[in-house]
Design a protein around this motif. Structure first.
Motif, PDB file in Angstrom:
ATOM      1  N   THR A 193       0.655  -1.068   0.040  1.00  0.00           N
ATOM      2  CA  THR A 193       0.064  -0.096   0.026  1.00  0.00           C
ATOM      3  C   THR A 193       1.040   1.503  -0.124  1.00  0.00           C
ATOM      4  O   THR A 193       1.839   1.132  -0.788  1.00  0.00           O
ATOM      5  CB  THR A 193      -0.931  -0.013   1.175  1.00  0.00           C
ATOM      6  OG1 THR A 193      -0.139  -0.072   2.425  1.00  0.00           O
ATOM      7  CG2 THR A 193      -2.054  -1.431   1.068  1.00  0.00           C
ATOM      8  N   TRP A 194       0.554   2.177   0.858  1.00  0.00           N
ATOM      9  CA  TRP A 194       1.460   3.555   0.784  1.00  0.00           C
ATOM     10  C   TRP A 194       2.737   3.303   1.068  1.00  0.00           C
ATOM     11  O   TRP A 194       3.169   2.435   1.847  1.00  0.00           O
ATOM     12  CB  TRP A 194       0.963   4.119   1.958  1.00  0.00           C
ATOM     13  CG  TRP A 194       1.554   5.704   2.119  1.00  0.00           C
ATOM     14  CD1 TRP A 194       2.257   6.158   2.842  1.00  0.00           C
ATOM     15  CD2 TRP A 194       1.408   6.900   1.117  1.00  0.00           C
ATOM     16  NE1 TRP A 194       3.008   7.311   2.907  1.00  0.00           N
ATOM     17  CE2 TRP A 194       2.376   7.779   1.515  1.00  0.00           C
ATOM     18  CE3 TRP A 194       0.467   7.117   0.074  1.00  0.00           C
ATOM     19  CZ2 TRP A 194       2.198   9.232   1.058  1.00  0.00           C
ATOM     20  CZ3 TRP A 194       0.531   8.216  -0.407  1.00  0.00           C
ATOM     21  CH2 TRP A 194       1.533   9.246   0.006  1.00  0.00           C
ATOM     22  N   PRO A 195       3.772   3.890   0.254  1.00  0.00           N
ATOM     23  CA  PRO A 195       3.387   4.910  -0.892  1.00  0.00           C
ATOM     24  C   PRO A 195       3.348   4.410  -2.243  1.00  0.00           C
ATOM     25  O   PRO A 195       3.361   5.169  -3.022  1.00  0.00           O
ATOM     26  CB  PRO A 195       4.553   6.039  -0.789  1.00  0.00           C
ATOM     27  CG  PRO A 195       5.806   5.174  -0.179  1.00  0.00           C
ATOM     28  CD  PRO A 195       5.107   4.001   0.459  1.00  0.00           C
ATOM     29  N   PHE A 196       3.761   3.362  -2.489  1.00  0.00           N
ATOM     30  CA  PHE A 196       3.912   2.763  -3.671  1.00  0.00           C
ATOM     31  C   PHE A 196       2.723   2.089  -4.549  1.00  0.00           C
ATOM     32  O   PHE A 196       2.629   1.938  -5.702  1.00  0.00           O
ATOM     33  CB  PHE A 196       5.301   1.983  -3.992  1.00  0.00           C
ATOM     34  CG  PHE A 196       6.301   2.920  -3.467  1.00  0.00           C
ATOM     35  CD1 PHE A 196       6.799   3.855  -4.101  1.00  0.00           C
ATOM     36  CD2 PHE A 196       7.134   2.467  -2.356  1.00  0.00           C
ATOM     37  CE1 PHE A 196       7.981   4.700  -3.685  1.00  0.00           C
ATOM     38  CE2 PHE A 196       8.250   3.130  -1.811  1.00  0.00           C
ATOM     39  CZ  PHE A 196       8.747   4.387  -2.528  1.00  0.00           C
ATOM     40  N   PHE A 197       2.106   1.211  -3.504  1.00  0.00           N
ATOM     41  CA  PHE A 197       0.907   0.434  -4.250  1.00  0.00           C
ATOM     42  C   PHE A 197       1.555  -0.466  -5.416  1.00  0.00           C
ATOM     43  O   PHE A 197       0.729  -0.943  -6.308  1.00  0.00           O
ATOM     44  CB  PHE A 197       0.030   1.342  -4.532  1.00  0.00           C
ATOM     45  CG  PHE A 197      -0.544   2.060  -3.604  1.00  0.00           C
ATOM     46  CD1 PHE A 197      -1.915   1.761  -2.876  1.00  0.00           C
ATOM     47  CD2 PHE A 197      -0.217   3.478  -3.440  1.00  0.00           C
ATOM     48  CE1 PHE A 197      -2.209   2.494  -1.770  1.00  0.00           C
ATOM     49  CE2 PHE A 197      -0.923   4.189  -2.645  1.00  0.00           C
ATOM     50  CZ  PHE A 197      -1.783   3.871  -1.596  1.00  0.00           C
ATOM     51  N   ASN A 198       2.552  -1.194  -5.087  1.00  0.00           N
ATOM     52  CA  ASN A 198       3.074  -2.129  -5.956  1.00  0.00           C
ATOM     53  C   ASN A 198       2.385  -3.552  -5.563  1.00  0.00           C
ATOM     54  O   ASN A 198       2.075  -3.840  -4.528  1.00  0.00           O
ATOM     55  CB  ASN A 198       4.658  -2.493  -6.152  1.00  0.00           C
ATOM     56  CG  ASN A 198       5.390  -0.970  -6.355  1.00  0.00           C
ATOM     57  OD1 ASN A 198       4.944  -0.240  -7.295  1.00  0.00           O
ATOM     58  ND2 ASN A 198       6.273  -0.805  -5.779  1.00  0.00           N
ATOM     59  N   GLN A 199       2.447  -4.251  -6.949  1.00  0.00           N
ATOM     60  CA  GLN A 199       1.688  -5.640  -6.744  1.00  0.00           C
ATOM     61  C   GLN A 199       2.655  -6.396  -7.502  1.00  0.00           C
ATOM     62  O   GLN A 199       3.356  -6.338  -8.532  1.00  0.00           O
ATOM     63  CB  GLN A 199       0.407  -5.593  -7.249  1.00  0.00           C
ATOM     64  CG  GLN A 199      -0.708  -4.800  -6.440  1.00  0.00           C
ATOM     65  CD  GLN A 199      -2.177  -4.797  -7.266  1.00  0.00           C
ATOM     66  OE1 GLN A 199      -2.391  -5.752  -8.163  1.00  0.00           O
ATOM     67  NE2 GLN A 199      -2.860  -3.852  -7.008  1.00  0.00           N
ATOM     68  N   ASP A 217       4.877 -13.669 -12.353  1.00  0.00           N
ATOM     69  CA  ASP A 217       4.667 -13.799 -13.920  1.00  0.00           C
ATOM     70  C   ASP A 217       3.942 -12.455 -14.160  1.00  0.00           C
ATOM     71  O   ASP A 217       3.920 -11.818 -15.304  1.00  0.00           O
ATOM     72  CB  ASP A 217       3.769 -14.774 -14.415  1.00  0.00           C
ATOM     73  CG  ASP A 217       2.436 -15.010 -13.734  1.00  0.00           C
ATOM     74  OD1 ASP A 217       1.867 -13.894 -12.707  1.00  0.00           O
ATOM     75  OD2 ASP A 217       1.837 -16.130 -13.743  1.00  0.00           O
ATOM     76  N   PHE A 218       3.511 -11.533 -13.241  1.00  0.00           N
ATOM     77  CA  PHE A 218       2.967 -10.343 -13.267  1.00  0.00           C
ATOM     78  C   PHE A 218       3.026  -9.436 -12.358  1.00  0.00           C
ATOM     79  O   PHE A 218       2.993  -9.532 -11.117  1.00  0.00           O
ATOM     80  CB  PHE A 218       1.329 -10.596 -13.602  1.00  0.00           C
ATOM     81  CG  PHE A 218       0.364  -9.378 -13.861  1.00  0.00           C
ATOM     82  CD1 PHE A 218       0.358  -8.921 -15.249  1.00  0.00           C
ATOM     83  CD2 PHE A 218      -0.295  -8.728 -12.953  1.00  0.00           C
ATOM     84  CE1 PHE A 218      -0.379  -7.965 -15.645  1.00  0.00           C
ATOM     85  CE2 PHE A 218      -0.860  -7.479 -13.280  1.00  0.00           C
ATOM     86  CZ  PHE A 218      -0.992  -7.092 -14.687  1.00  0.00           C
ATOM     87  N   PHE A 219       3.364  -7.906 -12.667  1.00  0.00           N
ATOM     88  CA  PHE A 219       3.645  -6.712 -11.717  1.00  0.00           C
ATOM     89  C   PHE A 219       2.861  -5.822 -12.169  1.00  0.00           C
ATOM     90  O   PHE A 219       2.149  -5.659 -13.493  1.00  0.00           O
ATOM     91  CB  PHE A 219       5.144  -6.471 -11.766  1.00  0.00           C
ATOM     92  CG  PHE A 219       6.130  -7.747 -11.568  1.00  0.00           C
ATOM     93  CD1 PHE A 219       6.395  -7.836 -10.116  1.00  0.00           C
ATOM     94  CD2 PHE A 219       6.763  -8.658 -12.509  1.00  0.00           C
ATOM     95  CE1 PHE A 219       7.357  -9.037  -9.911  1.00  0.00           C
ATOM     96  CE2 PHE A 219       7.274  -9.453 -12.046  1.00  0.00           C
ATOM     97  CZ  PHE A 219       8.039  -9.822 -10.989  1.00  0.00           C
ATOM     98  N   LYS A 220       2.374  -4.725 -11.260  1.00  0.00           N
ATOM     99  CA  LYS A 220       1.570  -3.887 -11.389  1.00  0.00           C
ATOM    100  C   LYS A 220       2.554  -2.664 -10.570  1.00  0.00           C
ATOM    101  O   LYS A 220       2.535  -2.600  -9.301  1.00  0.00           O
ATOM    102  CB  LYS A 220       0.347  -3.965 -10.974  1.00  0.00           C
ATOM    103  CG  LYS A 220      -0.469  -2.590 -11.424  1.00  0.00           C
ATOM    104  CD  LYS A 220      -1.926  -2.656 -11.017  1.00  0.00           C
ATOM    105  CE  LYS A 220      -2.631  -3.672 -11.941  1.00  0.00           C
ATOM    106  NZ  LYS A 220      -4.125  -3.736 -11.806  1.00  0.00           N
ATOM    107  N   ILE A 221       2.895  -1.698 -11.379  1.00  0.00           N
ATOM    108  CA  ILE A 221       3.708  -0.644 -10.707  1.00  0.00           C
ATOM    109  C   ILE A 221       2.883   0.569 -10.359  1.00  0.00           C
ATOM    110  O   ILE A 221       2.030   1.010 -11.146  1.00  0.00           O
ATOM    111  CB  ILE A 221       4.885  -0.004 -11.529  1.00  0.00           C
ATOM    112  CG1 ILE A 221       5.720  -1.237 -12.082  1.00  0.00           C
ATOM    113  CG2 ILE A 221       5.795   1.025 -10.639  1.00  0.00           C
ATOM    114  CD1 ILE A 221       6.428  -1.937 -10.943  1.00  0.00           C
ATOM    115  N   ALA A 222       2.960   1.109  -9.002  1.00  0.00           N
ATOM    116  CA  ALA A 222       2.059   2.034  -8.482  1.00  0.00           C
ATOM    117  C   ALA A 222       0.569   1.765  -8.499  1.00  0.00           C
ATOM    118  O   ALA A 222      -0.226   2.708  -8.664  1.00  0.00           O
ATOM    119  CB  ALA A 222       2.390   3.459  -9.278  1.00  0.00           C
TER     120      ALA A 222
END
Length: 270
Positions: A193-199, A217-222
């Motif tokens: 979560t805060w501050p980048f919200f990466n997954q 296999d999958f990323f999500k930036i911010a």
């Protein structure tokens, strides 16, 4: 004194002639009379309350069998009752031990800011409590348990790649960190979560009943920029303790992860 045994459809009577030639009759239906069946001959005995116990040699072996069968069933029933009571008491004692250890664990990690502030001595203390819980883990095959499904909040870890101790505090993940797992689809997801919200999302490959290989296999930036990158990150994770509210895991690099359940209905994206 010889006894005469007579029977009817409703009772068994024993007649003992007295010295005055009168007969004393003891009806087996009466609470005051008692009949003892043994295999040897012996004279009747009068107890202090006037209750006669007669010893009779029986010719019908079926009566012995019935008596033995009744004794056996009584002993088995008593033994089963004791075993059930003992098992229940043992379960209650183990529950008390587990709850005490969990309370000690929560108290130990509460001031440690997910592990960022932990000294080596505090890390050792947390690890010792975690190992005691692992020793009494009831879920022997956690990868087959539905208790594993859902979103878990990370309470403590020794992983420096997550804690980022050497980074400036403003650049560290200061909000909550979650890990979700679905055993039916063998998918896992890490969420900051805060501050980048990466997954980061991964496939799980079971290696045994407790350990999985983790293939990201999958990323999500911010939380906005999706990146597909199969096989870009690999690792292993072992579930060492699991119940409905607490999970303890250990990574292949020796790191410790302690998490609590926050949403058992959460589904990891496929």
């Amino acid at each position: 004194m010889a006894g005469i045994v007579s029977s009817s459809s409703s009772c068994l009577k024993i007649h003992y002639p007295s010295s005055s030639s009168a007969e004393e009759v003891f009806d087996s239906r009466r609470p005051s009379s008692r009949l003892t069946l043994l295999s040897s001959d012996s004279p009747p005995t009068t107890h202090s309350r006037g209750v006669f116990t007669s010893t009779i040699k029986l010719k019908d072996s079926s009566l012995y069998a019935a008596s033995d069968s009744w004794k056996w069933r009584t002993q088995v029933s008593s033994s089963s009752s004791k075993e059930g009571s003992s098992s229940s008491s043992s379960t209650r004692r183990q529950d008390v031990v587990i709850n005490l250890l969990k309370s000690q664990l929560y108290d130990a990690i509460a001031p440690l800011d997910r592990g960022v502030e932990a000294t080596p001595q505090e890390q050792q203390r947390v690890d010792e409590i975690a190992r005691k819980l692992e020793a009494v883990n009831a879920e022997k095959e956690p990868l087959k348990s539905t208790l594993l499904n859902g979103k878990w909040e990370l309470l403590y870890t020794t992983s420096q790649s997550i804690l980022k101790k050497k980074w400036p505090k403003l650049l560290r993940p200061n909000g909550k960190i979650y890990q979700a797992i679905n055993v039916d689809t063998l998918r896992a997801q890490n969420l900051e979560t805060w501050p980048f919200f990466n997954q980061a999302t991964a496939n799980l490959v079971p290696l045994n009943e407790k350990r999985v290989a983790v293939n990201f296999d999958f990323f999500k930036i911010a939380g906005l920029i999706p990146i597909e990158s199969p096989g870009s990150g690999r690792g292993q994770l072992e579930i060492t303790y699991l119940d409905e509210e607490l999970r303890i895991s250990r990574g292949d690099m020796g790191n410790l992860f302690i998490l609590k359940m926050v949403d058992p209905s959460y589904k990891v994206p496929l």
